[in-house]
Every structure is written in C-alpha cells, then in structure tokens.
Design an enzyme around this catalytic site. Structure first.
Site, short mmCIF file in Angstrom:
data_model
loop_
_atom_site.label_atom_id
_atom_site.label_comp_id
_atom_site.label_asym_id
_atom_site.label_seq_id
_atom_site.Cartn_x
_atom_site.Cartn_y
_atom_site.Cartn_z
N GLY A 1 0.82 -1.20 0.00
CA GLY A 1 0.00 0.00 0.00
C GLY A 1 0.85 1.25 0.00
O GLY A 1 1.22 1.77 1.05
N THR A 2 1.20 1.73 -1.20
CA THR A 2 2.10 2.87 -1.33
C THR A 2 1.28 4.14 -1.53
O THR A 2 1.29 4.76 -2.59
CB THR A 2 3.09 2.65 -2.49
OG1 THR A 2 3.71 1.37 -2.31
CG2 THR A 2 4.18 3.71 -2.50
N LEU B 1 0.29 7.09 3.53
CA LEU B 1 0.99 6.60 4.71
C LEU B 1 2.15 5.69 4.34
O LEU B 1 3.30 5.95 4.67
CB LEU B 1 -0.02 5.89 5.62
CG LEU B 1 0.47 5.42 6.99
CD1 LEU B 1 -0.67 5.51 8.00
CD2 LEU B 1 0.98 4.00 6.93
N GLY B 2 1.86 4.61 3.62
CA GLY B 2 2.91 3.66 3.25
C GLY B 2 3.97 4.26 2.37
O GLY B 2 5.17 3.97 2.51
N LYS C 1 -6.00 5.46 19.96
CA LYS C 1 -6.07 6.01 18.60
C LYS C 1 -7.52 6.21 18.17
O LYS C 1 -7.85 7.17 17.46
CB LYS C 1 -5.35 5.07 17.62
CG LYS C 1 -5.28 5.60 16.17
CD LYS C 1 -4.40 6.81 16.05
CE LYS C 1 -4.47 7.44 14.65
NZ LYS C 1 -4.02 6.55 13.58
N ASN D 1 -13.02 11.08 11.97
CA ASN D 1 -13.33 10.40 10.71
C ASN D 1 -14.84 10.35 10.48
O ASN D 1 -15.32 10.64 9.39
CB ASN D 1 -12.73 8.99 10.70
CG ASN D 1 -11.30 8.96 10.26
OD1 ASN D 1 -10.99 9.19 9.10
ND2 ASN D 1 -10.39 8.72 11.18
N SER E 1 -8.78 10.83 6.41
CA SER E 1 -8.67 9.78 5.41
C SER E 1 -10.03 9.24 5.00
O SER E 1 -10.27 8.94 3.83
CB SER E 1 -7.78 8.64 5.92
OG SER E 1 -8.34 8.05 7.09
N GLU F 1 -13.76 2.65 5.75
CA GLU F 1 -13.27 1.72 6.77
C GLU F 1 -14.21 1.69 7.98
O GLU F 1 -13.80 1.88 9.12
CB GLU F 1 -11.86 2.11 7.20
CG GLU F 1 -10.82 2.00 6.10
CD GLU F 1 -9.42 2.30 6.61
OE1 GLU F 1 -8.65 1.35 6.81
OE2 GLU F 1 -9.10 3.49 6.81
#
Length: 318
Positions: free
Chosen positions: A10-11, A14-15, A192, A200, A262, A274
């Site tokens: 997952g680029t 974040l990644g 978190k 979110n 996000s 999510e």
C-alpha cells in the site's frame, strides 16, 4: 546500518511516506502499487514534507506481490477495506520469524493477520500522521508523523517491549521517524480510536475538516462526547484512558493544520469506507462486555448507509 528488508503493501499517503523515508535512510525497501505503478516504476516517488522535500528517482516498484522478494518486515499500509487480499499477499512475502508491521486504523486488525500467518512476529503501529497523496507517486506530508508500536499476542495480552520492537524502532528512528514503544498494544489501539472515531465519522457525516469541527461549540462538544464514549468502550476491555489524554487529543487537533481525514477523502473519492475496523469492531467488543455506546452506534449506522451507497454505485458501474 540495518540490513533488514522492508515490503510496503500500500504505497499511498501513509505507506509511501514512511517507505520513502526508510529508503532515503539507506534501507532495502520494496513497494507494492496499483494505479501508480507505471508512473512510480519510471519516475520514482516525490515527497513534500514539513520536515524537508525529497525525491527518490528510483524505487523497487511492483504491481504484483508474486514478483516481490521475501522480506524481513512486511508493512501493511493498505486500507482495511482491502484486508480480504491479505491471505494471498502475506504468506509468500514474509520470512519465517519475520515481522508483520500493521499500520492500519481500527481495532482487531492484528487478529486478522494472526489468522493468516503463524510463524511471524506481529507488531501494531498507530500512526499520528497528517499526509495526503496528491498525485501519482506524489505525497504531501502536512503535520506530525509519530508512530507508536506495540507487540501483538493472542487476546491482546500486553507483551512489554520486545527485541523485535526495538529493532523496528531503531530502523524507523534512523529514517527520522519519531517512535514510541508501547507495552500494551490494545490500550493504544483504543487511544487512537479516541481521535479516529469522532473526526473520521463526523468529517464524513457533516462534510467538515478537522478545524471546522473544532471551530463550532456544538460540534466540538459532540467530538468530546464521542471521545468519552470511546473511553467507555476501552474500559469495557479492561483498558483505562485518562481524561487528560482526551484533553490532549482536543488540544492536538486545535493546533493541527486544517485536515481532511482519510475517511473523508475516501468518501469524496467514492471509495469504500473503513467503517467496520474503526466503528464496527469497537462496538462489537464493547457489546460483548454488555456496554452500550449509543452515539458511536448512531454514527456507525449512518456511515453504513453512506458506505453501502458507494458500494452499490460501484457494482452498478462495473
């Protein structure tokens, strides 16, 4: 210099950011990409950051996990909506006694990984990062960036500080990434959620950035109420979140640069949300302990409606 190799699944915002920092520090990093593969394989990664801009002209880019080498550390930076792909991705990629570093939002994500791979060390990472992908292979880091890492054991029993955690922390520190080591991963997962659940959820439902949510007395009060409800959920799992932490998260967000969460970005781009990892799993954990979280449940039901509309639209357009 560490000789550990890293695979980034997952680029994205974040990644891509953390993986690029690791490569810049001299580590061996391999990136899995989807839509950006052609661009990144030819032109590399561009990082705009408050800590200094840089470009990686060449990276190890792949569009299929089967083409990637086995690595010592596999970093899961996918959205949890893609976790159904992990049973095909993880087993051939992570070495025996290697590490799976789970940099995902939500609760119970390490449990999913533990069902897929056995002979590995699973470490959860909580990323306090404001970062967006603004173009193909182009990531803009706006604020913060710390990762809190904790070891996973069955049932989320506290692991203390392990050698593997220290090794990963050393690599991340060498890349200029601020690290905190946590003895109790479950407590930090709930901490978190103190931020993720209100910001979110409300950013999508109310069509608002973080600064807008904090600028109005009624939405700020709602954010605070949701934070205390997350703390009640955490208590149902035997983990106490102090009032001072909630105040810290409120202060932290007031000082943050205006930020589109996000989940808000996913909603605006008509991507699946999510909802289960961030809202559904915590609700189910609390309900199993006979604890009701009514305001979180209300937001969960609204988000499920919006998410289903997105998914129906995807099916109709397929």
């Amino acid at each position: 210099m560490s000789n550990r190799s890293y695979a980034i699944l997952g680029t994205g915002a974040l990644g891509g950011f953390y993986g690029a920092k690791l490569q810049k520090a001299g580590l061996d990093v391999h990136f899995l990409l989807k839509s950006d593969y052609e661009y990144v394989s030819k032109s590399g990664l561009i990082i705009e950051s408050k800590d200094g801009d840089f470009t990686l002209a060449q990276v190890n880019a792949y569009n299929e996990v089967e083409k990637m080498p086995q690595c010592d550390v596999v970093v899961i930076a996918l959205k949890t909506t893609q976790n159904h792909l992990l049973p095909q991705m993880l087993p051939p990629l992570v070495r025996d006694d290697g590490v799976v570093l789970v940099l995902q939002n939500g609760l119970a994500v390490e449990e999913e990984v533990a069902k897929i791979v056995g002979n590995v060390n699973i470490i959860g990472g909580l990323c306090f990062l404001c970062s967006n992908k603004v173009g193909a292979g182009h990531i803009r880091h706006l604020d913060y960036g710390q990762i809190t890492v904790g070891g996973y054991a069955s049932g989320y029993d506290p692991t203390g500080i392990t050698d593997k955690m220290r090794q990963i922390a050393d690599d991340l520190k060498s890349a200029g990434i601020s690290i905190e080591l946590a003895e109790d991963l479950l407590q930090w997962r709930w901490k978190k959620l103190v931020w993720n659940i209100p910001y979110n959820g409300l950013s999508v439902i109310l069509n608002a950035r973080t600064d807008e949510l904090m600028s109005y007395v009624h939405t700020r009060k709602l954010v605070e109420q949701l934070m205390y409800e997350v703390a009640a959920g955490s208590k149902s799992c035997g983990r106490i979140i102090p009032d001072s932490f909630i105040q810290t998260m409120l202060d932290y967000t007031v000082k943050m640069k205006p930020y589109r969460t996000s989940m808000k970005i996913d909603y605006d781009e008509r991507r699946p949300l999510e909802v289960e990892a961030i809202f559904g799993n915590p609700l189910r954990k609390a309900q199993a302990a006979d604890v009701n979280l009514p305001q979180i449940s209300c937001i969960y039901q609204q988000l499920k409606f919006l998410d289903e509309k997105i998914r129906v639209g995807d099916r109709e357009n397929a």
